[in-house]
Design an enzyme around this catalytic site. Structure first.
Site, PDB file in Angstrom:
ATOM      1  N   LYS A   9       0.849  -1.147   0.185  1.00  0.00           N
ATOM      2  CA  LYS A   9      -0.008   0.114   0.143  1.00  0.00           C
ATOM      3  C   LYS A   9       0.854   1.146  -0.004  1.00  0.00           C
ATOM      4  O   LYS A   9       1.933   1.123   0.414  1.00  0.00           O
ATOM      5  CB  LYS A   9      -0.900   0.296   1.168  1.00  0.00           C
ATOM      6  N   ASP A 132      -2.093  -1.991  11.050  1.00  0.00           N
ATOM      7  CA  ASP A 132      -2.218  -1.682   9.494  1.00  0.00           C
ATOM      8  C   ASP A 132      -2.964  -2.804   8.984  1.00  0.00           C
ATOM      9  O   ASP A 132      -3.209  -2.802   7.741  1.00  0.00           O
ATOM     10  CB  ASP A 132      -0.723  -1.455   9.072  1.00  0.00           C
TER      11      ASP A 132
HETATM   12  O1  C5P Z   1       0.542  -1.812  15.644  1.00  0.00           O
HETATM   13  P1  C5P Z   1       1.981  -1.851  15.023  1.00  0.00           P
HETATM   14  O2  C5P Z   1       2.613  -2.904  15.617  1.00  0.00           O
HETATM   15  O3  C5P Z   1       1.715  -1.935  13.646  1.00  0.00           O
HETATM   16  O4  C5P Z   1       2.561  -0.272  15.485  1.00  0.00           O
HETATM   17  C1  C5P Z   1       3.851  -0.247  15.850  1.00  0.00           C
HETATM   18  C2  C5P Z   1       4.186   0.722  16.517  1.00  0.00           C
HETATM   19  O5  C5P Z   1       3.971   2.179  15.997  1.00  0.00           O
HETATM   20  C3  C5P Z   1       3.398   1.098  17.761  1.00  0.00           C
HETATM   21  O6  C5P Z   1       3.961   0.310  19.026  1.00  0.00           O
HETATM   22  C4  C5P Z   1       3.432   2.553  17.921  1.00  0.00           C
HETATM   23  O7  C5P Z   1       4.495   3.120  18.779  1.00  0.00           O
HETATM   24  C5  C5P Z   1       3.432   3.075  16.753  1.00  0.00           C
HETATM   25  N1  C5P Z   1       1.978   3.636  16.126  1.00  0.00           N
HETATM   26  C6  C5P Z   1       1.526   4.515  16.896  1.00  0.00           C
HETATM   27  N2  C5P Z   1       0.214   5.065  16.330  1.00  0.00           N
HETATM   28  C7  C5P Z   1      -0.421   4.327  15.462  1.00  0.00           C
HETATM   29  C8  C5P Z   1       0.156   3.336  14.601  1.00  0.00           C
HETATM   30  C9  C5P Z   1       1.502   2.666  15.120  1.00  0.00           C
HETATM   31  O8  C5P Z   1       2.112   5.211  17.635  1.00  0.00           O
HETATM   32  N3  C5P Z   1      -1.570   4.766  14.875  1.00  0.00           N
END
Ligand code: C5P
Length: 282
Positions: A9, A132
């Site tokens: 994406k 995501d």
């Molecule tokens: O959910 P995911 O593991 O993909 O996110 C990785 C990191 O990115 C999270 O631990 C957070 O620190 C940051 N993040 C964030 N806000 C979001 C998505 C991700 O702060 N909306």
């Protein structure tokens, strides 16, 4: 055997509204699947087994393995599966490859095991795996909100071409680091995303409306990104950082223009490729 593609994406627009109590950031984004895809296959087996043509990705932490184990446990399934992943999307690139593989795994195994494979049914599990992942259950063009897990499908974007310079982050937990480098002055109201959504709803699109609030923090985490942005600008395109980086892309409404940018960037030694919108995940 079931075979699925798992597309990458790009975020056509991404705004951060602020930080939430759970530590995540509140997002508004327009996300689009593109014609750069991984391939996954799912075959019946008593045990869960995972193979990948990139051996370094075969670890218990791989989101494919975690998605498979989560679905098996929550649905009370006793069977396993042989899952094969052919990787074409560079990992840790800001292109959502790992999240897309996880979403495709939920769909593929739901079909193999005779479970409900609709996006609505799998979305709660997807949201547990990563912010995501939910988007990739729908794919195409969508607005996302919350941590990224609230997905509102939009009418398909008009034909668009992207010149893409894919890079892989040399650091672990890159996304967390880029969000941590974001300053409150870089938060915004969500109005730019709302305007882009309104334009897409009536079938119009202006590449100048594209925007990524993670550009400045990505530059702080990956200082070498600056030279790629300068090179893209030098060939006459408007550079955008993909997600949390470090991939860079530019958008055109004309394939010929995107090809011209690609050639000029290749002459400058950058591994540019041209991809298009992909109007649904599978
Ligand atoms: O959910 P995911 O593991 O993909 O996110 C990785 C990191 O990115 C999270 O631990 C957070 O620190 C940051 N993040 C964030 N806000 C979001 C998505 C991700 O702060 N909306």
């Amino acid at each position: 055997m079931i075979t699925l593609r798992a597309p990458a994406k790009v975020n056509l627009a991404l705004e951060v509204l602020g930080q939430r109590e759970d530590g995540y950031h509140e997002l508004r984004s327009v996300v689009q699947t593109i014609t750069l895809v991984d391939f996954l296959s799912f075959a019946p087996s008593a045990e869960l087994r995972f193979f990948c043509d990139v051996p370094a990705l075969v670890t218990p932490r791989n989101l494919v393995v975690r998605a498979a184990e989560l679905l098996r446990q929550r649905a009370g399934v006793r069977q396993g599966a042989i899952i094969r992943l052919r990787k074409r999307i560079p990992p840790a690139a800001g292109l959502g490859g790992g999240s897309s593989d996880a979403a495709a795994t939920l769909v593929g195994l739901a079909r193999l095991w005779g479970l409900d494979d609709r996006p609505e049914a799998l979305a709660p599990l997807a949201a547990e795996l990563g912010a995501d992942v939910s988007f990739f259950l729908w794919g195409g063009t969508a607005q996302v909100a919350g941590r990224g897990e609230q997905v509102l499908p939009l009418p398909a974007a008009p034909p668009l071409w992207f010149v893409l310079i894919a890079g892989s982050a040399p650091v672990a937990d890159k996304t967390r680091r880029v969000f941590a480098a974001l300053q409150p002055e870089e938060w915004s109201s969500g109005e730019r995303v709302a305007r882009l959504v309104a334009a897409l709803a009536v079938g119009t699109f202006d590449p100048a409306a594209c925007f990524n609030a993670l550009t400045a923090p990505a530059l702080r985490v990956f200082p070498s990104l600056a030279s790629t942005l300068v090179q893209v600008q030098a060939v006459g395109a408007t550079p955008l950082v993909a997600g949390a980086g470090p991939s860079v892309f530019a958008v055109s409404r004309e394939g010929q223009e995107a090809r011209r940018w690609q050639q000029a960037l290749r002459q400058r030694g950058l591994p540019a490729r041209v991809v298009r919108v992909l109007s649904s995940a599978r």
